[in-house]
Design a protein around this motif. Sequence first.
Motif, PDB file in Angstrom:
ATOM      1  N   GLY A 104      12.568   2.001   9.226  1.00  0.00           N
ATOM      2  CA  GLY A 104      12.031   1.227   8.118  1.00  0.00           C
ATOM      3  C   GLY A 104      12.112   1.959   6.794  1.00  0.00           C
ATOM      4  O   GLY A 104      12.069   3.196   6.745  1.00  0.00           O
ATOM      5  N   PRO A 105      12.212   1.209   5.709  1.00  0.00           N
ATOM      6  CA  PRO A 105      12.294   1.841   4.384  1.00  0.00           C
ATOM      7  C   PRO A 105      10.950   2.406   3.955  1.00  0.00           C
ATOM      8  O   PRO A 105       9.894   1.997   4.454  1.00  0.00           O
ATOM      9  CB  PRO A 105      12.718   0.680   3.481  1.00  0.00           C
ATOM     10  N   TYR A 106      10.989   3.359   3.031  1.00  0.00           N
ATOM     11  CA  TYR A 106       9.736   3.824   2.410  1.00  0.00           C
ATOM     12  C   TYR A 106       9.286   2.753   1.413  1.00  0.00           C
ATOM     13  O   TYR A 106      10.041   2.337   0.543  1.00  0.00           O
ATOM     14  CB  TYR A 106       9.957   5.152   1.694  1.00  0.00           C
ATOM     15  N   VAL A 107       8.042   2.292   1.591  1.00  0.00           N
ATOM     16  CA  VAL A 107       7.466   1.276   0.707  1.00  0.00           C
ATOM     17  C   VAL A 107       6.311   1.928  -0.053  1.00  0.00           C
ATOM     18  O   VAL A 107       5.279   2.271   0.539  1.00  0.00           O
ATOM     19  CB  VAL A 107       6.963   0.050   1.495  1.00  0.00           C
ATOM     20  N   GLU A 108       6.529   2.111  -1.346  1.00  0.00           N
ATOM     21  CA  GLU A 108       5.573   2.881  -2.129  1.00  0.00           C
ATOM     22  C   GLU A 108       4.176   2.258  -2.092  1.00  0.00           C
ATOM     23  O   GLU A 108       3.164   2.983  -2.074  1.00  0.00           O
ATOM     24  CB  GLU A 108       6.061   3.000  -3.570  1.00  0.00           C
ATOM     25  N   ALA A 109       4.089   0.918  -2.067  1.00  0.00           N
ATOM     26  CA  ALA A 109       2.784   0.255  -2.041  1.00  0.00           C
ATOM     27  C   ALA A 109       2.031   0.531  -0.747  1.00  0.00           C
ATOM     28  O   ALA A 109       0.809   0.341  -0.685  1.00  0.00           O
ATOM     29  CB  ALA A 109       2.967  -1.248  -2.228  1.00  0.00           C
ATOM     30  N   LEU A 110       2.754   0.959   0.296  1.00  0.00           N
ATOM     31  CA  LEU A 110       2.139   1.238   1.597  1.00  0.00           C
ATOM     32  C   LEU A 110       2.076   2.739   1.873  1.00  0.00           C
ATOM     33  O   LEU A 110       1.881   3.158   3.008  1.00  0.00           O
ATOM     34  CB  LEU A 110       2.919   0.544   2.712  1.00  0.00           C
ATOM     35  N   ARG A 111       2.236   3.562   0.844  1.00  0.00           N
ATOM     36  CA  ARG A 111       2.205   5.011   1.017  1.00  0.00           C
ATOM     37  C   ARG A 111       0.847   5.458   1.569  1.00  0.00           C
ATOM     38  O   ARG A 111      -0.203   4.999   1.130  1.00  0.00           O
ATOM     39  CB  ARG A 111       2.457   5.706  -0.318  1.00  0.00           C
ATOM     40  N   ASP A 112       0.900   6.336   2.575  1.00  0.00           N
ATOM     41  CA  ASP A 112      -0.307   6.907   3.161  1.00  0.00           C
ATOM     42  C   ASP A 112      -0.045   8.391   3.418  1.00  0.00           C
ATOM     43  O   ASP A 112       0.658   8.741   4.375  1.00  0.00           O
ATOM     44  CB  ASP A 112      -0.661   6.199   4.472  1.00  0.00           C
ATOM     45  N   PRO A 113      -0.577   9.284   2.589  1.00  0.00           N
ATOM     46  CA  PRO A 113      -0.302  10.721   2.764  1.00  0.00           C
ATOM     47  C   PRO A 113      -0.881  11.301   4.038  1.00  0.00           C
ATOM     48  O   PRO A 113      -0.576  12.434   4.394  1.00  0.00           O
ATOM     49  CB  PRO A 113      -0.946  11.351   1.519  1.00  0.00           C
ATOM     50  N   GLY A 114      -1.725  10.540   4.766  1.00  0.00           N
ATOM     51  CA  GLY A 114      -2.293  11.047   6.002  1.00  0.00           C
ATOM     52  C   GLY A 114      -1.451  10.760   7.227  1.00  0.00           C
ATOM     53  O   GLY A 114      -1.766  11.228   8.311  1.00  0.00           O
ATOM     54  N   LEU A 115      -0.371   9.984   7.090  1.00  0.00           N
ATOM     55  CA  LEU A 115       0.432   9.616   8.245  1.00  0.00           C
ATOM     56  C   LEU A 115       1.259  10.791   8.749  1.00  0.00           C
ATOM     57  O   LEU A 115       1.821  11.553   7.966  1.00  0.00           O
ATOM     58  CB  LEU A 115       1.382   8.470   7.891  1.00  0.00           C
ATOM     59  N   ALA A 116       1.337  10.932  10.060  1.00  0.00           N
ATOM     60  CA  ALA A 116       2.191  11.950  10.655  1.00  0.00           C
ATOM     61  C   ALA A 116       3.646  11.524  10.539  1.00  0.00           C
ATOM     62  O   ALA A 116       4.014  10.401  10.912  1.00  0.00           O
ATOM     63  CB  ALA A 116       1.835  12.151  12.117  1.00  0.00           C
ATOM     64  N   TRP A 117       4.467  12.404   9.997  1.00  0.00           N
ATOM     65  CA  TRP A 117       5.930  12.310   9.983  1.00  0.00           C
ATOM     66  C   TRP A 117       6.479  11.182   9.108  1.00  0.00           C
ATOM     67  O   TRP A 117       7.696  11.039   9.000  1.00  0.00           O
ATOM     68  CB  TRP A 117       6.501  12.134  11.399  1.00  0.00           C
ATOM     69  N   ARG A 118       5.637  10.350   8.538  1.00  0.00           N
ATOM     70  CA  ARG A 118       6.115   9.194   7.769  1.00  0.00           C
ATOM     71  C   ARG A 118       5.498   9.185   6.378  1.00  0.00           C
ATOM     72  O   ARG A 118       4.481   9.817   6.127  1.00  0.00           O
ATOM     73  CB  ARG A 118       5.740   7.890   8.469  1.00  0.00           C
ATOM     74  N   GLY A 119       6.132   8.414   5.483  1.00  0.00           N
ATOM     75  CA  GLY A 119       5.607   8.303   4.142  1.00  0.00           C
ATOM     76  C   GLY A 119       4.783   7.058   3.914  1.00  0.00           C
ATOM     77  O   GLY A 119       3.814   7.066   3.154  1.00  0.00           O
ATOM     78  N   SER A 120       5.162   5.938   4.555  1.00  0.00           N
ATOM     79  CA  SER A 120       4.432   4.676   4.375  1.00  0.00           C
ATOM     80  C   SER A 120       4.173   4.041   5.733  1.00  0.00           C
ATOM     81  O   SER A 120       4.902   4.266   6.702  1.00  0.00           O
ATOM     82  CB  SER A 120       5.214   3.711   3.473  1.00  0.00           C
ATOM     83  N   CYS A 121       3.122   3.233   5.803  1.00  0.00           N
ATOM     84  CA  CYS A 121       2.632   2.792   7.111  1.00  0.00           C
ATOM     85  C   CYS A 121       3.438   1.655   7.726  1.00  0.00           C
ATOM     86  O   CYS A 121       3.155   1.257   8.860  1.00  0.00           O
ATOM     87  CB  CYS A 121       1.157   2.417   7.023  1.00  0.00           C
ATOM     88  N   ASN A 122       4.444   1.124   7.044  1.00  0.00           N
ATOM     89  CA  ASN A 122       5.343   0.164   7.685  1.00  0.00           C
ATOM     90  C   ASN A 122       6.342   0.879   8.595  1.00  0.00           C
ATOM     91  O   ASN A 122       6.945   0.241   9.481  1.00  0.00           O
ATOM     92  CB  ASN A 122       6.117  -0.616   6.627  1.00  0.00           C
ATOM     93  N   GLN A 123       6.528   2.168   8.387  1.00  0.00           N
ATOM     94  CA  GLN A 123       7.488   2.917   9.193  1.00  0.00           C
ATOM     95  C   GLN A 123       6.905   3.199  10.581  1.00  0.00           C
ATOM     96  O   GLN A 123       5.724   3.511  10.706  1.00  0.00           O
ATOM     97  CB  GLN A 123       7.862   4.222   8.481  1.00  0.00           C
ATOM     98  N   ARG A 124       7.758   3.101  11.605  1.00  0.00           N
ATOM     99  CA  ARG A 124       7.306   3.240  12.990  1.00  0.00           C
ATOM    100  C   ARG A 124       7.942   4.469  13.642  1.00  0.00           C
ATOM    101  O   ARG A 124       9.067   4.839  13.313  1.00  0.00           O
ATOM    102  CB  ARG A 124       7.685   1.996  13.796  1.00  0.00           C
ATOM    103  N   ILE A 125       7.210   5.063  14.582  1.00  0.00           N
ATOM    104  CA  ILE A 125       7.741   6.157  15.401  1.00  0.00           C
ATOM    105  C   ILE A 125       8.110   5.552  16.747  1.00  0.00           C
ATOM    106  O   ILE A 125       7.236   5.236  17.558  1.00  0.00           O
ATOM    107  CB  ILE A 125       6.711   7.283  15.565  1.00  0.00           C
ATOM    108  N   LEU A 126       9.403   5.359  16.980  1.00  0.00           N
ATOM    109  CA  LEU A 126       9.857   4.625  18.163  1.00  0.00           C
ATOM    110  C   LEU A 126      10.501   5.551  19.194  1.00  0.00           C
ATOM    111  O   LEU A 126      11.176   6.527  18.845  1.00  0.00           O
ATOM    112  CB  LEU A 126      10.869   3.549  17.759  1.00  0.00           C
TER     113      LEU A 126
END
Length: 222
Positions: free
Chosen positions: A159-181
Amino acid sequence: MRLAGLIGESVVDGPGVRLVVFAQGCPHHCAGCHNPGTWDFRGGDDVSLDDILESLTANPMLSGITISGGEPFAQARAFEILASLVRRVLPINAAQCGSRDYGVASAVASAAASAVASTVASTEAPVVVYTGYTWEALSAIDDADVSGLLLATDILIDGPYVEALRDPGLAWRGSCNQRILDAQASMRTGRPVLWRPRSHGAPTPPPACSGRPRLGQRPPSC
């Protein structure tokens, strides 16, 4: 392959200590991307497979390689070969479905395989790949190289990095739409399957924006 750069040791781009290679060239141009210097397909430098494998096998602390970007699937053929060689060099501690067999085509990989197997701890995720595409979009593409890279991947962070969904607490990802599959399970079942660490059986944190601090915080990028 064309690379923007390489980091010898990282603990924020997947499980364990990882070698990270950054693909040069990206069509997504996500707003707020941490690595805009990787967008230009004419930038970067040509790097050989042997150079990357030498960096990997020279450090017994490494538990795998992470292919980030840029967009790795824009060079699917080259990264499929790299990922397949890494999976042959590093000992894997879990059953894996097959990828296309290139043999140990690299002289460095051939020379290092037995030595590395005796010095590097088993890893359940030799290959982590970041992509700005979703798994659904990639799996629908009729391209043997794209399918081959998916089959040679252990963890796909999609998934793309979505600035509006940025979460600095997420492991390994920048925004919470991104999935670890779990790329292997996703290819076996034909649907996206969230990755869970096999060694501990603990569930992967859900892809929700919580703001809670977690280990492995990663700066935003595609």
